[in-house]
Motif scaffolding. Structure first.
Motif, PDB file in Angstrom:
ATOM      1  N   PHE A 108       0.734  -1.313   0.097  1.00 31.42           N
ATOM      2  CA  PHE A 108       0.028   0.077   0.069  1.00 31.42           C
ATOM      3  C   PHE A 108       1.006   1.294   0.086  1.00 31.42           C
ATOM      4  CE2 PHE A 108       0.197  -1.974   4.298  1.00 31.42           C
ATOM      5  CZ  PHE A 108       1.038  -1.250   4.949  1.00 31.42           C
ATOM      6  N   LYS A 109       0.258   2.264  -0.245  1.00 32.00           N
ATOM      7  CA  LYS A 109       1.077   3.705  -0.080  1.00 32.00           C
ATOM      8  C   LYS A 109       0.935   4.100   1.187  1.00 32.00           C
ATOM      9  CE  LYS A 109       0.837   7.518  -2.861  1.00 32.00           C
ATOM     10  NZ  LYS A 109      -0.159   8.297  -2.949  1.00 32.00           N
ATOM     11  N   LEU A 110       1.910   4.735   1.548  1.00 29.42           N
ATOM     12  CA  LEU A 110       1.745   5.516   3.232  1.00 29.42           C
ATOM     13  C   LEU A 110       1.070   6.710   2.947  1.00 29.42           C
ATOM     14  CD1 LEU A 110       5.586   5.160   4.515  1.00 29.42           C
ATOM     15  CD2 LEU A 110       3.523   3.836   4.863  1.00 29.42           C
ATOM     16  N   VAL A 125      -6.565   3.030  16.748  1.00 30.56           N
ATOM     17  CA  VAL A 125      -6.559   1.499  16.151  1.00 30.56           C
ATOM     18  C   VAL A 125      -6.859   1.480  14.820  1.00 30.56           C
ATOM     19  CG1 VAL A 125      -7.825  -0.513  16.289  1.00 30.56           C
ATOM     20  CG2 VAL A 125      -7.703   1.048  18.297  1.00 30.56           C
ATOM     21  N   SER A 137      -4.851   2.732  12.239  1.00 30.34           N
ATOM     22  CA  SER A 137      -4.193   3.593  11.668  1.00 30.34           C
ATOM     23  C   SER A 137      -2.662   3.559  11.127  1.00 30.34           C
ATOM     24  CB  SER A 137      -3.797   5.143  12.821  1.00 30.34           C
ATOM     25  OG  SER A 137      -3.203   4.734  13.644  1.00 30.34           O
ATOM     26  N   ARG A 147     -10.902  -5.639  11.782  1.00 30.39           N
ATOM     27  CA  ARG A 147      -9.595  -5.765  11.560  1.00 30.39           C
ATOM     28  C   ARG A 147      -9.149  -6.706  10.399  1.00 30.39           C
ATOM     29  NH1 ARG A 147      -7.298  -3.053  15.743  1.00 30.39           N
ATOM     30  NH2 ARG A 147      -5.226  -4.068  15.482  1.00 30.39           N
TER      31      ARG A 147
HETATM   32  P1  ADP Z   1      -2.287  -0.002  14.291  1.00 29.27           P
HETATM   33  O1  ADP Z   1      -2.121   1.520  14.354  1.00 29.27           O
HETATM   34  O2  ADP Z   1      -3.458  -0.224  15.053  1.00 29.27           O
HETATM   35  O3  ADP Z   1      -1.014  -0.716  15.104  1.00 29.27           O
HETATM   36  P2  ADP Z   1      -1.616  -1.338  12.117  1.00 29.27           P
HETATM   37  O4  ADP Z   1      -0.117  -0.939  12.090  1.00 29.27           O
HETATM   38  O5  ADP Z   1      -1.534  -2.685  12.714  1.00 29.27           O
HETATM   39  O6  ADP Z   1      -2.388  -0.230  12.817  1.00 29.27           O
HETATM   40  O7  ADP Z   1      -2.242  -1.202  10.762  1.00 29.27           O
HETATM   41  C1  ADP Z   1      -3.460  -1.861  10.601  1.00 29.27           C
HETATM   42  C2  ADP Z   1      -3.537  -2.426   9.236  1.00 29.27           C
HETATM   43  O8  ADP Z   1      -3.600  -1.354   8.077  1.00 29.27           O
HETATM   44  C3  ADP Z   1      -2.446  -3.219   8.836  1.00 29.27           C
HETATM   45  O9  ADP Z   1      -3.015  -4.521   8.377  1.00 29.27           O
HETATM   46  C4  ADP Z   1      -1.674  -2.595   8.103  1.00 29.27           C
HETATM   47  O10 ADP Z   1      -0.842  -3.327   7.009  1.00 29.27           O
HETATM   48  C5  ADP Z   1      -2.559  -1.718   7.306  1.00 29.27           C
HETATM   49  N1  ADP Z   1      -1.894  -0.410   6.872  1.00 29.27           N
HETATM   50  C6  ADP Z   1      -0.994   0.332   7.273  1.00 29.27           C
HETATM   51  N2  ADP Z   1      -0.856   1.224   6.764  1.00 29.27           N
HETATM   52  C7  ADP Z   1      -1.821   1.450   5.552  1.00 29.27           C
HETATM   53  C8  ADP Z   1      -1.850   2.217   4.551  1.00 29.27           C
HETATM   54  N3  ADP Z   1      -1.240   3.480   4.449  1.00 29.27           N
HETATM   55  N4  ADP Z   1      -2.661   1.835   3.617  1.00 29.27           N
HETATM   56  C9  ADP Z   1      -3.321   0.783   3.740  1.00 29.27           C
HETATM   57  N5  ADP Z   1      -3.225  -0.035   4.842  1.00 29.27           N
HETATM   58  C10 ADP Z   1      -2.305  -0.021   5.712  1.00 29.27           C
END
Ligand code: ADP
Ligand code: MG
Length: 686
Positions: A259-261, A290, A292, A583
């Motif tokens: 995905f794109k940041l 949560v 994010s 999730r």
């Molecule tokens: P948290 O902030 O709750 O720890 P995570 O880092 O676990 O969130 O991310 C939640 C989900 O979103 C994960 O499956 C991750 O791969 C996905 N994710 C993270 N950044 C992006 C993004 N920029 N675009 C799409 N999906 C993303």
């Protein structure tokens, strides 16, 4: 008697009383002296018996003319009856079920009584009494005939006991050293320490009590702010290992993500990476709702640290969360071949290979592990991480200076590792400075795009059956469900009773065909983890739980969060519960039930249907329920505030300014420093 004299050395404090006082955190004379009343009973008006009016709260001063016990057979109670006389007349007094009173109070004794006159104006029922003796002269009373302090007491410790013990400490008030700077006392016209103590416990009038309270409220916040600022200063002056930003590697890594940041993710990662590059310690809190996407941000920091040849620690509050991070990081760093360790109370492995404790420790200590992920088992003394450059802590906002120092000793260059804390708890802006003045903040405000919103609905009783039918359908199609119950009965500290009832209802009557699990605060943390693990393994489809359900736990297959008694939770906490679902790939739902039909409550809960912004919800909580209810304040690592309030924004601002000024002037007295040191800006890992 001194401040550090153990409470057990005071007169009339036996083992039992000492143990009960301990429940109130009163272990020493100092603890007692700083145990403040939360209100006063106004019995300061002392009247002649002839002047008593029906229903008034009042005190009298007289002699016991007669006192005796009588048994009331009909009600099976003991009644103590007495006649009290003063120069103006005689009053009848009764007490119920205190037969021992006649041992303490005898005919001829001079006493004060405080209480309410009954509706006839001729009798007092169960008044407080205080005997005038050689030691307790008129005008020196502590339980009667004055503004009487009322304390939070606990099982078995009485108001009278607390007041009596405090009265023993009054003589030392004058000898206590003032620790507040004199300019502040002057500027705000605060009473000095000894006067303030006297007047918060045994005030002569409301005004004096109020002035004292103001001083202690100021003081409490002031000490916390000083502690935070001093800790910040100490950290600011500490050198950290500069970690070079490896641009190409980072860009390639980001390019390969599926995905794109988001802009927020980029901004936060950049803030962290820039911090790491400096030869100064990083001390940062990464905050984001949560889902994010905090993990990637952390991964980018780790990537740079590890690729520079340094080591890092990633710490989670529970074993399951640690294992989750371990799996995620192994996937993310597949290409880099970093050596990743999982170390918890029960699990030890490196890159998927299970090892013994000795083996794993030797790997870590010989520098054969790059990233060590675990519970607080990773900061035990036997773990010696060389070249440790970064410690990341999940869901633990503040990491005590002591913990940091202990980690520092393990680094062979004598440097403290950079520190990054991450949390899903949204902290309202107005509280951030008060709680985290020592941390730099990075905030992920917006979720990644294309997130399915969790359908949230406040469900009326009439539709309860529909909700159950829907749950049954979801379970049939393979999904899983959380049911959260609030703590209903206050005596039921761990919520065991309430959750058990709900469990039985669902298990036996509503869903006899479905396997259901149970989780509550009485379980040991290991047992809780087992239940969670079983739920993850789909050994049951519904998990009934109290609010102990963990933050951050990932059960992608769970699609329904059902919350009973939703009105008993803050919005931010409800939002946290809701974050347990949605999730995975499936559309998820959150159902709120509440039997509180007041307009305000319904409106509050309805707000959750339309709002999925944790920060907004936290602000709303702060506005509606005050800071104690703001989720996460308890995890802040600050000591519990006794009399000050974090919602008093005006006071907070004043205090912050004064604390800053004092630190800039470098005029902190030793007595003030000592007082600050007693606060523990602690880390409470459970
Ligand atoms: P948290 O902030 O709750 O720890 P995570 O880092 O676990 O969130 O991310 C939640 C989900 O979103 C994960 O499956 C991750 O791969 C996905 N994710 C993270 N950044 C992006 C993004 N920029 N675009 C799409 N999906 C993303
Ligand atoms: Mg997370």
């Amino acid at each position: 008697m001194q401040l550090d004299t153990p409470i057990s050395e005071l007169s009339r404090v036996g083992k039992t009383t000492a143990a009960r006082l301990k429940l109130l955190d009163i272990n020493t004379v100092a603890d007692l002296i700083f145990y403040f009343p939360f209100r006063y009973e106004d019995y300061s008006s002392v009247k002649n018996i002839v002047d008593l009016q029906p229903n008034e709260a009042v005190s009298i001063h007289g002699k016991i003319q007669l006192i005796a016990n009588r048994r009331s057979f009909r009600k099976r109670t003991n009644v103590t009856e007495a006649l009290i006389g003063d120069d103006s007349g005689v009053l009848k007094v009764v007490w119920f079920n205190q037969p021992f009173l006649i041992k303490a109070l005898k005919t001829g004794d001079e006493i004060y009584l405080s209480g309410k006159v009954d509706e006839t104006g001729t009798q007092m029922v169960s008044p407080d009494y205080e005997k005038i003796t050689f030691a307790r002269k008129p005008g020196e009373t502590i339980h009667t005939a004055r503004l009487v302090p009322v304390y939070h007491a606990t099982n078995g410790v009485t108001q009278k006991q607390i007041r009596f013990l405090l009265s023993l400490t009054v003589p030392i008030f004058d000898s206590l050293e003032e620790y507040l700077p004199s300019e502040i006392i002057k500027k705000y016209a605060f009473p000095t320490l000894s006067v303030a103590l006297k007047n918060i416990h045994f005030p002569d009038n409301d005004k004096l009590a109020k002035k004292s309270r103001e001083r202690f409220q100021f003081e409490e916040l002031f000490l916390v702010q000083l502690a935070i600022l001093l800790s910040k200063k100490e950290m600011d002056n500490s050198a950290g290992l500069p970690v070079a930003f490896i641009e190409k590697l980072t860009k390639d890594f980001v390019a390969e993500l599926p995905f794109k940041l988001t802009d927020d993710q980029k901004k936060c990662s950049w803030e962290i990476i820039q911090d790491l590059e400096k030869p100064k310690l990083m001390n940062r809190l990464l905050e984001g709702d949560v889902g994010s996407g905090k993990t990637i941000v952390v991964a980018l920091a780790l990537l740079n640290v590890l690729a520079n040849g340094y080591k890092a620690i990633l710490m989670a509050p529970t074993e399951i969360l640690a294992e989750q991070h371990y799996k995620t990081m192994r996937k993310l760093f597949l290409k880099q071949k970093f050596r990743i360790v999982l170390l918890t109370g029960n699990k030890r492995e490196i890159d998927g290979e299970k090892l013994s404790k000795v083996e794993i420790l030797s790997k870590i200590n010989f520098g054969e592990a790059d990233l060590i992920i675990g519970t607080h088992a990773v900061i035990q003394d036997s773990v010696q991480v060389k070249d440790l450059a970064l410690v990341v802590v999940d869901e633990q906002h503040r990491f005590g200076v002591h913990q940091r120092k202990s980690l520092m000793l393990r680094d062979n260059k004598g440097l403290t590792p950079h520190f990054l804390s991450m949390t899903a708890t949204p902290i309202p802006r107005s509280l951030v400075l008060a709680l985290y003045g020592d941390l730099d903040l990075s905030i992920i405000k917006h979720l990644p795009p294309n997130r399915k919103t969790i359908v949230t609905k406040l469900v009326g009783e009439a539709q309860r059956q529909d909700a159950y039918n829907f749950i049954e359908e979801q379970v049939k199609s393979g999904r899983q469900v959380f049911v959260i119950c609030p703590l209903i009965d206050p005596s039921d500290k761990f919520g065991y009773k309430s959750v058990k009832q709900e469990f039985e209802k669902l298990d036996q009557r509503i869903f006899p065909e479905i396997k259901i699990g149970l989780m509550h605060g009485r379980l040991k943390s290991k047992e809780k983890e087992e239940v969670m693990q079983k739920f993850l393994n789909k050994e049951f489809s519904i998990l009934v739980s109290t609010s102990v359900i963990e933050v951050g736990i990932d059960v992608p297959n769970a699609t329904i969060m059902m919350i009973e008694g939703a009105d008993r939770f803050g919005l931010a906490q409800l939002h946290q519960f809701r974050g347990r679902v949605g999730r995975g790939e499936h559309q998820s739902y959150c159902f709120l039930f509440s039997d509180n039909w007041s307009e305000l409550t319904q409106k509050r809960l309805k707000y959750l249907e339309s709002c999925s912004d944790g920060f907004k919800l936290a602000e709303k909580d702060l506005e509606l329920r005050g800071p104690g209810e703001v989720c996460g304040v308890r995890q802040s690592g600050l000591p519990d505030l006794k009399i000050a309030s974090l919602t008093d924004v005006e006071l907070l601002k004043k205090v912050q300014l004064e604390a800053k000024t004092l630190i800039e002037k470098k005029e902190i007295s030793q007595s003030l420093l000592n007082k600050i040191k007693q606060l523990k800006l602690a880390m409470h890992f459970e």
